[in-house]
Design a protein around this motif. Sequence first.
Motif: not given
Length: 394
Positions: A223, A227, A229, A231-232, A235, A271, A342
């Motif tokens: 990575w 980011d 996301r 649902d990470a 994070t 995402k 990313t």
Amino acid sequence: MKTKIYRFTTLLLISFIVFSCASEEKTVPLSAENKILSFSITKGDVSKQFDVLEGSVTGKVASDFELNDIKISVSIPKGATISPDPSIIKSITGPFNLTVTAENGDKKAYEISIKRELGVDNFILESSINTQYFVTSPKIDGETGMITKRLPEFIDLKNLSIDLKYSKYATITPDPKTVKDYSSPVSFTVKSESGVEKVYQVKVEHMNINKFESCTEANATKWFGGDDRTDAPDTLPYDRNVGTGQAIVLSKDLVPSVFSIHLKEGFYYFKANTEYNKPVVIKLIIRDENQKTIGYTTTTVSGQFKGGFIPFDLKGLNLFLEAGKTYSFYWYLVDGTSLGITASSSGNTKSGSGFCFSTGYSGQSKVSKNNTLEDSSVWYKHDWHFNIQLEGKE
């Protein structure tokens, strides 16, 4: 009456005996011994004994036996005295006298003449080149007397400062402090204290041999960037920025002109799984083996970038990378946290040796932790070796 005579006779006898003993004690002669029995000099853990001759002590010590900060030890007969006191003499700069006085007052003078042997060393021991950008050490060949170094083309060989450290007590001509033009070889003569000469030649050239190193074998990706996301694990969205790094060790000195990194694809929202399709800026930080930053630059990546090597122009940094030393390159997406996009850094998980198999790095900053990828503390060693390319001149 007889008793009185006896007592008188006894008293007279005792008085005679006492008088005789006192007379004998007064007539014992005083010693006339006024010789130096032994003479030695100690410096540190080394001691040297010298032969004592009639009226003198002479001798030599080795050239590396300094006649300062010394201790002189002299042995004389019992009852005699010596002047001046040898224990107060801490250095010898030339001949001097010591006088030994016997118990009976007789004096004897000794001339002390101790010399250091003349040094025979006539070597250039160290050399350093001082520029406005760096300090480096040329190679000294003691057999041929050649002192050589290749320097970047941005260094003016006609205005160069080179320091030469040579053997103690030796002299050198010409004085290196007076020489600035090294556009052609310069000869120096080192003369030992004893008069033996050795000629050295300083030869400095520009680095003009093209060099290219490439590490393209890839079997993994990591990575890189922001980011988005929601649902990470551990994070938050738009909170972190992830960077990549790679250390290098060169076999020869190098002036780098281009350093390239490899990303597997263009930037996108993980995402939403949509491409970003806009230009981005990536920053490169270069640190030496002490993790001191020696240079940094940025490059703009086109919105049409779909993966491959991304070059950084290093020519304006005037870098000089020395052989055998470790240099670390770190790169990250500028504004990666807020952008939330990313890409993937290409790497190799295999082990090996040589240019492509030095230490990899990864770094992660978070807004929630109030740090950035400019902080060296957020970077850590990574087991992979990341794909890079390096161009320059040797």
